[in-house]
Design a protein around this motif. Structure first.
Motif, PDB file in Angstrom:
ATOM      1  N   GLY A  49       0.811  -1.426  -0.067  1.00  0.00           N
ATOM      2  CA  GLY A  49      -0.042  -0.092   0.018  1.00  0.00           C
ATOM      3  C   GLY A  49       0.897   1.409   0.037  1.00  0.00           C
ATOM      4  N   THR A  50       0.232   2.270   0.527  1.00  0.00           N
ATOM      5  CA  THR A  50       0.998   3.508   0.757  1.00  0.00           C
ATOM      6  C   THR A  50       2.067   3.686   1.719  1.00  0.00           C
ATOM      7  OG1 THR A  50      -1.238   4.587   0.066  1.00  0.00           O
ATOM      8  CG2 THR A  50       0.745   6.188   0.850  1.00  0.00           C
ATOM      9  N   HIS A  51       3.441   3.807   1.213  1.00  0.00           N
ATOM     10  CA  HIS A  51       4.682   3.515   2.040  1.00  0.00           C
ATOM     11  C   HIS A  51       5.717   4.539   1.902  1.00  0.00           C
ATOM     12  CE1 HIS A  51       5.553   0.916  -1.534  1.00  0.00           C
ATOM     13  NE2 HIS A  51       6.854   1.213  -1.264  1.00  0.00           N
ATOM     14  N   ILE A  52       6.603   4.452   2.744  1.00  0.00           N
ATOM     15  CA  ILE A  52       7.881   4.973   2.384  1.00  0.00           C
ATOM     16  C   ILE A  52       9.227   3.962   2.036  1.00  0.00           C
ATOM     17  CG2 ILE A  52       7.399   7.266   3.358  1.00  0.00           C
ATOM     18  CD1 ILE A  52      10.038   5.395   5.209  1.00  0.00           C
ATOM     19  N   ASP A  53      10.114   4.518   1.308  1.00  0.00           N
ATOM     20  CA  ASP A  53      11.368   3.555   1.255  1.00  0.00           C
ATOM     21  C   ASP A  53      12.402   4.233   2.007  1.00  0.00           C
ATOM     22  OD1 ASP A  53       9.869   1.836  -0.536  1.00  0.00           O
ATOM     23  OD2 ASP A  53      11.044   2.666  -2.193  1.00  0.00           O
ATOM     24  N   ALA A  54      13.043   3.473   2.798  1.00  0.00           N
ATOM     25  CA  ALA A  54      14.256   3.927   3.512  1.00  0.00           C
ATOM     26  C   ALA A  54      15.658   3.592   2.546  1.00  0.00           C
ATOM     27  CB  ALA A  54      14.630   3.289   5.024  1.00  0.00           C
ATOM     28  N   PRO A  55      16.646   4.148   2.393  1.00  0.00           N
ATOM     29  CA  PRO A  55      17.884   3.755   1.845  1.00  0.00           C
ATOM     30  C   PRO A  55      18.376   2.327   2.024  1.00  0.00           C
ATOM     31  CG  PRO A  55      18.185   6.080   2.698  1.00  0.00           C
ATOM     32  CD  PRO A  55      16.986   5.386   3.298  1.00  0.00           C
ATOM     33  N   PHE A  56      17.951   1.756   3.157  1.00  0.00           N
ATOM     34  CA  PHE A  56      18.485   0.346   3.513  1.00  0.00           C
ATOM     35  C   PHE A  56      17.638  -0.736   2.506  1.00  0.00           C
ATOM     36  CE2 PHE A  56      18.033  -3.452   6.238  1.00  0.00           C
ATOM     37  CZ  PHE A  56      19.260  -3.966   6.264  1.00  0.00           C
ATOM     38  N   HIS A  57      16.649   0.047   1.811  1.00  0.00           N
ATOM     39  CA  HIS A  57      15.814  -0.913   1.160  1.00  0.00           C
ATOM     40  C   HIS A  57      16.701  -1.563  -0.331  1.00  0.00           C
ATOM     41  CE1 HIS A  57      12.551  -2.516  -1.206  1.00  0.00           C
ATOM     42  NE2 HIS A  57      12.342  -1.609  -2.274  1.00  0.00           N
ATOM     43  N   ASP A  59      20.322  -0.458  -0.272  1.00  0.00           N
ATOM     44  CA  ASP A  59      21.680  -0.374  -0.044  1.00  0.00           C
ATOM     45  C   ASP A  59      21.940  -0.697   1.398  1.00  0.00           C
ATOM     46  OD1 ASP A  59      24.380   0.590   0.783  1.00  0.00           O
ATOM     47  OD2 ASP A  59      23.783   2.668   0.210  1.00  0.00           O
ATOM     48  N   ASN A  60      22.758  -1.943   1.606  1.00  0.00           N
ATOM     49  CA  ASN A  60      23.376  -2.401   2.884  1.00  0.00           C
ATOM     50  C   ASN A  60      23.668  -1.607   3.879  1.00  0.00           C
ATOM     51  OD1 ASN A  60      22.024  -5.202   2.501  1.00  0.00           O
ATOM     52  ND2 ASN A  60      23.777  -5.768   1.621  1.00  0.00           N
ATOM     53  N   GLN A  61      24.312  -0.566   3.181  1.00  0.00           N
ATOM     54  CA  GLN A  61      24.870   0.581   4.280  1.00  0.00           C
ATOM     55  C   GLN A  61      24.089   1.611   4.456  1.00  0.00           C
ATOM     56  OE1 GLN A  61      27.658  -0.688   5.542  1.00  0.00           O
ATOM     57  NE2 GLN A  61      27.292  -2.342   4.269  1.00  0.00           N
ATOM     58  N   GLY A  62      22.683   1.532   3.957  1.00  0.00           N
ATOM     59  CA  GLY A  62      21.905   2.837   3.887  1.00  0.00           C
ATOM     60  C   GLY A  62      21.070   2.830   5.414  1.00  0.00           C
ATOM     61  N   PRO A 188       5.983   7.589   8.725  1.00  0.00           N
ATOM     62  CA  PRO A 188       6.214   6.231   8.720  1.00  0.00           C
ATOM     63  C   PRO A 188       6.050   5.822  10.113  1.00  0.00           C
ATOM     64  CG  PRO A 188       8.319   7.490   8.572  1.00  0.00           C
ATOM     65  CD  PRO A 188       7.245   8.469   8.495  1.00  0.00           C
ATOM     66  N   LEU A 189       6.205   4.502  10.534  1.00  0.00           N
ATOM     67  CA  LEU A 189       6.036   3.882  12.017  1.00  0.00           C
ATOM     68  C   LEU A 189       7.366   4.078  12.355  1.00  0.00           C
ATOM     69  CD1 LEU A 189       3.839   0.831  11.323  1.00  0.00           C
ATOM     70  CD2 LEU A 189       3.115   2.938  12.171  1.00  0.00           C
ATOM     71  N   ALA A 190       7.732   3.974  13.597  1.00  0.00           N
ATOM     72  CA  ALA A 190       8.987   3.887  14.372  1.00  0.00           C
ATOM     73  C   ALA A 190       9.729   2.547  14.122  1.00  0.00           C
ATOM     74  CB  ALA A 190       9.031   4.525  15.865  1.00  0.00           C
ATOM     75  N   LEU A 191       9.935   1.966  13.210  1.00  0.00           N
ATOM     76  CA  LEU A 191      10.635   0.784  13.092  1.00  0.00           C
ATOM     77  C   LEU A 191      12.162   0.734  12.796  1.00  0.00           C
ATOM     78  CD1 LEU A 191       8.128  -0.422  10.124  1.00  0.00           C
ATOM     79  CD2 LEU A 191       7.906  -0.889  12.618  1.00  0.00           C
ATOM     80  N   GLU A 192      12.648   0.125  13.946  1.00  0.00           N
ATOM     81  CA  GLU A 192      14.122   0.544  14.033  1.00  0.00           C
ATOM     82  C   GLU A 192      15.073  -0.024  13.134  1.00  0.00           C
ATOM     83  OE1 GLU A 192      17.402  -0.040  17.644  1.00  0.00           O
ATOM     84  OE2 GLU A 192      15.178  -0.466  18.074  1.00  0.00           O
ATOM     85  N   ASP A 193      14.758  -1.343  12.399  1.00  0.00           N
ATOM     86  CA  ASP A 193      15.653  -2.076  11.558  1.00  0.00           C
ATOM     87  C   ASP A 193      15.023  -2.174  10.247  1.00  0.00           C
ATOM     88  OD1 ASP A 193      17.777  -2.387  13.575  1.00  0.00           O
ATOM     89  OD2 ASP A 193      16.554  -3.978  14.205  1.00  0.00           O
ATOM     90  N   ALA A 194      14.012  -1.431   9.866  1.00  0.00           N
ATOM     91  CA  ALA A 194      13.273  -1.592   8.657  1.00  0.00           C
ATOM     92  C   ALA A 194      13.682  -0.946   7.319  1.00  0.00           C
ATOM     93  CB  ALA A 194      11.650  -1.125   8.760  1.00  0.00           C
ATOM     94  N   ASP A 195      13.424  -1.383   6.205  1.00  0.00           N
ATOM     95  CA  ASP A 195      13.972  -0.779   4.977  1.00  0.00           C
ATOM     96  C   ASP A 195      12.735   0.068   4.390  1.00  0.00           C
ATOM     97  OD1 ASP A 195      12.328  -2.837   2.843  1.00  0.00           O
ATOM     98  OD2 ASP A 195      12.722  -3.845   4.569  1.00  0.00           O
TER      99      ASP A 195
END
Length: 208
Positions: A49-57, A59-62, A188-195
């Motif tokens: 659905g409607t979502h944001i991407d983090a660089p970790f998505h 890039d392993n170093q993102g 976004p939700l406060a997901l600590e380790d998420a991409d």
């Protein structure tokens, strides 16, 4: 003016990327069982659905979701009409005033049905990232599942946008939204380790 919900409803009909975990809500405890409350659990890909991407998505170093500045997802936004475009570049901004706007949402009109996952969709040209940086844009949003071509494995637009400080919002429901200026909130939700993270994205019209 009231807020306009531009989030795709989460239900078992919502389309997901072919290899992703589909959305499911299950009521694990009922009032009849507990005597007081219903309790549910969900399973899903964070890119549902409607979502944001983090660089970790990509890039392993993102940076991961909790590392991102929440200010990016709240503030003045411009909805730009891009219907009819396959590859979206800076030409869609002809006649569009971006002064004082830190976020852009691209209305392509290509994916109005959240239960139908498109095989093809309009995408952002990687070189658009540099233009957005010059205009002090911090977030780019689309109404399709990806800012890149649907079959892309290199994700050039993802890389280019984040290298220019532009964050990514995908699958916004813009079918009923007119081009113009709005206040956006898409936290976004406060997901600590998420991409990535699902968001409840809303817009409020701004008088220009």
């Amino acid at each position: 003016m009231t807020w306009i919900d531009i989030s795709q409803p989460m239900n078992d009909r919502i389309a997901t990327w072919p290899e992703d975990t589909p959305f499911s809500y299950h009521r694990s405890v009922t009032i009849e069982e507990s005597g007081s409350v219903n309790i549910g659990d969900i399973t899903m890909s964070v890119h549902t659905g409607t979502h944001i991407d983090a660089p970790f998505h990509f890039d392993n170093q993102g940076r991961k979701v909790l590392d991102l500045d929440v200010d990016v997802y709240i503030g003045r936004a411009k909805v730009v009409d891009c219907r009819g475009y396959t590859a979206i570049g800076e030409e869609v901004f002809d006649g569009v005033d971006l002064a004082g706007v830190g976020r852009v949402l691209f209305k392509t009109g290509a994916s109005p049905d959240p239960s139908d996952f498109p095989e093809e969709a309009p995408f952002l040209k990687p070189e658009l990232a540099g233009f957005l940086r010059k205009k002090n844009i911090r977030l780019a949003g689309v109404d399709v599942p990806s800012v890149d071509p649907m079959d892309s494995e290199t994700l050039e637009a993802h890389h280019a946008l984040f290298s220019c400080g532009v964050h990514i919002l995908e699958n916004a429901a813009l079918a009923e939204v007119e081009p113009g200026t709005y206040e956006l909130c898409a936290l976004p939700l406060a997901l600590e380790d998420a991409d990535g993270s699902p968001v409840r994205a809303v817009l409020k019209p701004v008088d220009e």
